[in-house]
Design a protein around this motif. Sequence first.
Motif, PDB file in Angstrom:
ATOM      1  N   GLY A  31      21.534  50.478  39.474  1.00 40.24           N
ATOM      2  CA  GLY A  31      20.114  50.715  39.248  1.00 40.24           C
ATOM      3  C   GLY A  31      19.825  52.033  38.581  1.00 40.24           C
ATOM      4  O   GLY A  31      18.725  52.582  38.701  1.00 40.24           O
ATOM      5  N   GLU A  32      20.814  52.572  37.830  1.00 39.75           N
ATOM      6  CA  GLU A  32      20.645  53.899  37.227  1.00 39.75           C
ATOM      7  C   GLU A  32      19.546  53.939  36.175  1.00 39.75           C
ATOM      8  O   GLU A  32      18.883  54.967  35.998  1.00 39.75           O
ATOM      9  CB  GLU A  32      21.968  54.399  36.625  1.00 39.75           C
ATOM     10  CG  GLU A  32      22.483  53.638  35.416  1.00 39.75           C
ATOM     11  CD  GLU A  32      23.375  52.475  35.781  1.00 39.75           C
ATOM     12  OE1 GLU A  32      24.089  51.989  34.886  1.00 39.75           O
ATOM     13  OE2 GLU A  32      23.357  52.048  36.952  1.00 39.75           O
ATOM     14  N   GLN A  33      19.316  52.813  35.482  1.00 36.38           N
ATOM     15  CA  GLN A  33      18.276  52.828  34.453  1.00 36.38           C
ATOM     16  C   GLN A  33      16.890  52.999  35.064  1.00 36.38           C
ATOM     17  O   GLN A  33      16.017  53.642  34.476  1.00 36.38           O
ATOM     18  CB  GLN A  33      18.342  51.558  33.604  1.00 36.38           C
ATOM     19  CG  GLN A  33      19.539  51.501  32.681  1.00 36.38           C
ATOM     20  CD  GLN A  33      19.312  50.601  31.476  1.00 36.38           C
ATOM     21  OE1 GLN A  33      18.201  50.155  31.206  1.00 36.38           O
ATOM     22  NE2 GLN A  33      20.371  50.341  30.737  1.00 36.38           N
ATOM     23  N   VAL A  34      16.684  52.440  36.242  1.00 37.96           N
ATOM     24  CA  VAL A  34      15.406  52.612  36.946  1.00 37.96           C
ATOM     25  C   VAL A  34      15.207  54.084  37.306  1.00 37.96           C
ATOM     26  O   VAL A  34      14.128  54.658  37.088  1.00 37.96           O
ATOM     27  CB  VAL A  34      15.358  51.737  38.218  1.00 37.96           C
ATOM     28  CG1 VAL A  34      14.059  51.989  38.987  1.00 37.96           C
ATOM     29  CG2 VAL A  34      15.485  50.261  37.856  1.00 37.96           C
ATOM     30  N   SER A  35      16.249  54.719  37.824  1.00 40.51           N
ATOM     31  CA  SER A  35      16.170  56.139  38.202  1.00 40.51           C
ATOM     32  C   SER A  35      15.939  57.025  36.984  1.00 40.51           C
ATOM     33  O   SER A  35      15.139  57.968  37.031  1.00 40.51           O
ATOM     34  CB  SER A  35      17.460  56.567  38.907  1.00 40.51           C
ATOM     35  OG  SER A  35      17.690  55.803  40.065  1.00 40.51           O
TER      36      SER A  35
END
Length: 379
Positions: free
Chosen positions: A304-308
């Motif tokens: 979920g790094e793109q959300v962060s």
Amino acid sequence: MKKAVIVGGGTGGHIIPAIVVALELEKKGYMLKWIGSIKSKNLEEKIIHNYFSKIEIYHIPSGKLRRKKNIFLTIFNIKNILDIFQILFGTIYSIFILIKQKPNFVFSKGGFVSVPVAFACKILKIRFYTHESDYTVGLANKINLYFSKKFFYSFKDTIKMLPQNKSVFSSNPVRSDFFENNIDIINCIVDDNIKNFLERRKEKLPLILVLGGSLGSLKINEIILKILPQLCNEYYIIHQTGDNKKLEFSNPRYFQISFISKDVSNCMKLSSIIISRSGANLVFEIVATGKPAIFIPLKSASRGEQVSNANYFALKSPLYSVLDEDEIDSNKLLNEIKRLTAKSDFNRYDKSEKVEFDEIKIRAEKIIVDTIEEDLSIK
């Protein structure tokens, strides 16, 4: 002669920042070699050779840990078991490469191609340095952290997840052309097709730039396709679709291309609004240009790094909006485009809404190279 080995492959998000650091090392007189992944050989050579036409690139096998809902499924996943051998072969190949090249150090941009090289550096006692682009630390870099002399990170808040004794805030390396203020941007465009499209613009309408990352995005393509007839009534659109993802749509105000190479910075500067995924490299490039953006994070990205990444900037500035790809529809995207462009004079936003981010004020490649050279001077 001083020599450095750069490790970066898989996606443009790993390759491009590594190129920025490599260019800085080249200025300092280093001879450069590159290690990438067999799985992304074509993409790596396509991007890297745009900047280093004669650089020697090695492609090694590398595995990837596929995380499942429980530890049992993760451990006994057949692909994970097979990839253990890929990592082993990659480590052996890396040892031979490093023995042959005898570099002063190795710089890694993370990703699973870097793990075998980290093991090889440990065995050969070669100094190994790593950079993390994302807000959260990826699994490969969590492994690399144990082998790294210095660990560079991009978001100031990421230090909460890292050991302070070896971690250095550097920001993310962004190509210098994203910071340059060109007076005649269109004449700086290299691709003749993009230049011709921009020169044909007659009406004073905003320009939308759509980017799905270096590989494109089927999800974004599908959503955009549904509203293209409406968008073309009010905007010009340049759309990076990704290889083999061409859309069946034609309009004088719409231009699609599989991959924008050297012209992406100028396309961003000319645009009124950018719609994109939120891999760290792309986010930093957009923020560097100061253009408003709608981020549609890839939720299936490993952790979920793109959300962060997207939320970090969106929570601090009204110029950035984040839409959930599971909840977004064509109308919601269209309304968000209109909301953001309505506030601007196509290219200019109220100065009071602009935020000076610490991550953009500094030049990451200089901090990384200077820190490495300082560390190398310590015996």
